[in-house]
Design an enzyme around this catalytic site. Structure first.
Site, PDB file in Angstrom:
ATOM      1  N   ASP A   7     106.514  78.406  46.035  1.00 44.45           N
ATOM      2  CA  ASP A   7     106.279  79.829  46.219  1.00 44.45           C
ATOM      3  C   ASP A   7     106.891  80.624  45.072  1.00 44.45           C
ATOM      4  O   ASP A   7     108.032  80.367  44.663  1.00 44.45           O
ATOM      5  CB  ASP A   7     106.894  80.260  47.558  1.00 44.45           C
ATOM      6  N   GLU A  46     102.863  78.305  42.342  1.00 43.22           N
ATOM      7  CA  GLU A  46     102.261  79.633  42.462  1.00 43.22           C
ATOM      8  C   GLU A  46     102.765  80.395  41.235  1.00 43.22           C
ATOM      9  O   GLU A  46     103.904  80.870  41.219  1.00 43.22           O
ATOM     10  CB  GLU A  46     102.711  80.325  43.747  1.00 43.22           C
TER      11      GLU A  46
END
Length: 721
Positions: A451, A488
């Site tokens: 993330d 990401e």
């Protein structure tokens, strides 16, 4: 016998830094051979604060403090009983907390600084904690007896660590003998410099979770409002047998180019009664097992689980705020990087069972040919910021090491969540690597999606790094380099690295440009045909560099962030009203189209168009490949919104596709199928179900095909009958 508190070398330490002027009712240790201390069941005044007190785990009060005590007694003690040689006999009268005696007797020794966390040694249970800047560290132990689920009636023992004995470098350590091998809750109190402008946030009133705790105990039931102020502490279990993975167990080892990933939340996947599962396993790891046939029916071969590290789902309800009616079900608010979310276990069984059931889930998924990828959050923690901090671990252990700070000691916020983990600090980097390896070795997960991974590309001062040590270490690690590692590639500080994420030819990326360009073409934006063609053909402009491959692009249309697929065709702007954010959360650049009306509508034409658009998006995602023949001579027409091409499999079973984003029909001239084959229609998103998708194919396709407005088709070359 008289109690005599001594240091490792036998010298009195009543004048140590732990000594404070206010005496209190505590338990002293008596000297034993080999430099050990024995905690005795004595009620004697001591400067060392080795004490026992009743506590209720999960109550509103801070664990281990005196607010748990219902009454105070005036205690009279003859100081001569402590030591005639140290203190002149006199009577000390002072109001002190009434403490209960410790039932067990423990011996403690210096312990060892490695490994960090809790480990079992020949001498006992070893505790090791890193803190560079702390001056006082106290180990807090609670030997709990769980009488009712959600509540622990516990005796708490506090063991101050002597820096001259229990510290090696920046690691504090102690070994406790005769300690139970399971069901012990533990945490730490730390104190040190209090200058916030220098980056310190020490607070000795808080009992903190060990960053290396492998199990975390807290409330037992997800969203239990009766225990919303539950405390969280580490625990351990050295008694359970190793998990049986089976003699014939194998991980699927699916090539990256063949991955079809299904992003899901463990709890939300089966929590509703519509899942048809027993209430005890709804929203649990075991619930996922029950739905494996459903996953196989979808045709996926990997699940990407939203965060499964321990988090506090009721963190928003701990203080008044516009979102205090909400429960955090996503989990992007990590408390600990080693412990599985205990409330994803079945029926409130706790952290030990959570470990076992997580492994059962992984084993069952692997047996069905499905890999397990974890969405991991190493860019920030649950501890928020200085406005409304939620101190549970890192902030109170060594804030200056664990978080990125500016020159004034204030948090840098590249995560959008109040703090940013200091990922490329050597200590924090090793914590992350140890955590990742733990999940691979102990739980057999197949990979990770990181993330806001651009945070991991920033230095300790927040500046971007061309060769981030952590990113390189993961790519080169003997264990982690064999996993799926997916970035990401952006953060909330503007570091957008799609196509340029430091990769060492190993890192894959969530391709945000694929998402945006496909959305814009399908909804009919001008000038997007060339970009759309590039994205469905493997994004060579981004990934044809060095040894990178098209499969280093993880293509997606929607994910947990932003609009759902239904939202994407129903709204032009955000309407996040119910969550208390006032519409300020999330991205504004969603490239969505409401198909003629904002929100829900009874207009059947609009509903039909929305259905077509959702099918168009899905088809585009499913056919994105790198062996293509284009049927196009109109590349430079800015207003062209029609694209047709053929995918080749090398065996003659070609696939013809056409996407029409115009608001009118387009008559497509079909290429000739391979020799001795004919075109069969498999997909036409303009048709109503079930005719829109016919897996075996529909014959009778001529040389032309009328492709309806905002629709797409898929034809397959099959042998002639």
């Amino acid at each position: 016998m008289d109690a005599f508190l001594c240091s490792h070398n036998g010298n009195p330490i009543l004048n140590s830094p732990f000594f404070n002027s206010k005496t209190e009712l505590t338990h002293l240790t008596s000297r034993t051979p080999a430099g050990c201390y024995s905690i005795r069941s004595l009620s004697i005044f001591s400067s060392m604060r080795l004490r026992s007190s009743k506590s209720v785990f999960g109550s509103n009060e801070t664990l281990l403090n005196s607010t748990q005590i219902k009454k105070h007694d005036r205690v009279e003690c003859n100081a001569a009983n402590v030591s005639d040689h140290l203190v002149q006999a006199n009577v000390i009268e002072e109001e002190a907390t009434q403490s209960s005696e410790i039932s067990p007797s423990f011996k403690v020794s210096a312990g060892q600084g490695f490994p960090l966390g809790v480990s079992e040694t020949e001498r006992g249970i070893n505790f090791a904690l890193f803190s560079q800047h702390a001056s006082v560290v106290t180990l807090c132990l609670s030997i709990s007896e769980r009488k009712t689920l959600g509540e622990v009636d516990a005796e708490v023992v506090e063991l101050p660590l002597d820096p001259s004995v229990n510290k090696t470098g920046d690691v504090w350590h102690i070994c406790v003998e005769d300690l139970p091998r399971h069901s012990v809750l533990y945490g730490y109190r730390l104190d040190g410099p209090r200058e916030w402008q220098q980056g310190h946030r020490f607070d000795s009133s808080i009992v903190l979770i060990d960053p290396y705790a492998k199990q975390v105990e807290g409330r037992r039931y997800f969203g239990d409002a009766g225990n919303k102020m539950s405390k969280f502490l580490g625990t351990y279990d050295f008694t359970s047998l190793p998990f049986d993975w089976g003699d014939n167990y194998l991980q699927p080892s699916i090539p990256e180019k063949d991955l079809v990933i299904y992003e899901m939340n463990v709890r939300a996947f089966t929590a509703d009664e519509s899942s048809g599962l027993d209430p005890d396993i709804r929203g649990s790891y075991l619930g996922v097992i029950e739905k494996i046939p459903h996953l196989l029916g979808l045709g996926i071969n990997a699940v990407e689980l939203l965060p499964v590290f321990e988090f506090d789902e009721l963190e928003l309800q701990r203080h008044p705020n516009p979102r205090d009616h909400m429960i955090n079900t996503w989990g992007y608010s990590t408390i600990n990087f080693f412990a599985p979310m205990s409330r994803y276990a079945s029926a409130g069984v706790g952290p030990v069972a959570a470990q076992r059931e997580f492994k059962q889930m992984v084993k069952a998924l692997h047996a069905s040919g499905i890999e397990v990828i974890l969405d991991v959050v190493y860019n920030h923690t649950n501890e928020a910021d200085d406005v409304i901090p939620y101190t549970t671990s890192f902030r109170g252990i060594d804030n200056k090491v664990y978080y990125m700070l500016d020159v004034n000691g204030q948090y840098l916020n590249f995560s959008g969540c109040g703090n940013t983990l200091n990922c490329n600090h050597p200590v924090v980097m090793e914590l992350i690597l140890d955590s990742l390896r733990h999940w691979v070795i102990e739980y057999h997960v197949d990979g990770f999606r990181f993330d806001l991974a651009s945070v991991l590309c920033r230095g300790t001062d927040g500046s971007p790094l061309n060769a981030p040590p952590l990113i390189k270490a993961i790519a080169k690690d003997d264990i982690l380099s064999k996993c799926k590692i997916i970035a990401e590639p952006w953060d909330c500080g503007g570091l957008y690295l799609v196509g340029s994420f430091p990769n060492w030819d190993r890192w894959a990326e969530w391709n945000g440009k694929y998402r945006d360009d496909v959305r814009r073409f399908i909804k009919g934006d001008s000038g997007m045909k060339g970009n759309f063609a590039t994205r469905v053909a493997g994004s060579a402009d981004l990934y044809k560099v060095n040894k990178r491959k098209p499969y280093h692009s993880v293509n997606f249309i929607i994910a947990h962030d932003g609009f759902t697929l239904h939202d994407l065709v129903s709204y032009n702007v955000k309407h996040n009203d119910a969550n208390g954010e006032g519409g300020n959360d999330g991205c504004n650049d969603n490239f969505s189209w409401n198909c003629g009306y904002e929100g829900d509508t009874a207009d059947t034409n609009i509903e039909a168009l929305r259905s077509r658009q959702m099918k168009n998006f899905h088809l585009a995602l499913m056919i994105s490949q790198n062996d293509i023949t284009w049927h196009e001579d109109n590349w430079y027409n800015f207003e062209s919104r029609f694209l047709a091409f053929t995918l080749h499999d090398g065996k003659g079973e070609d696939i013809y596709l056409a996407f029409n984003a115009h608001d009118y029909f387009v008559k497509a001239i079909l290429p000739s199928p391979p020799q001795k084959r004919r075109w069969l229609r498999v997909v036409d998103t303009n048709l109503a179900s079930p005719d829109d998708f016919v897996p075996e194919g529909v014959p009778g396709i001529g040389a032309l095909y009328d492709v309806a407005a905002f629709s797409s088709i898929l034809l397959v070359a099959k042998p002639q009958v």
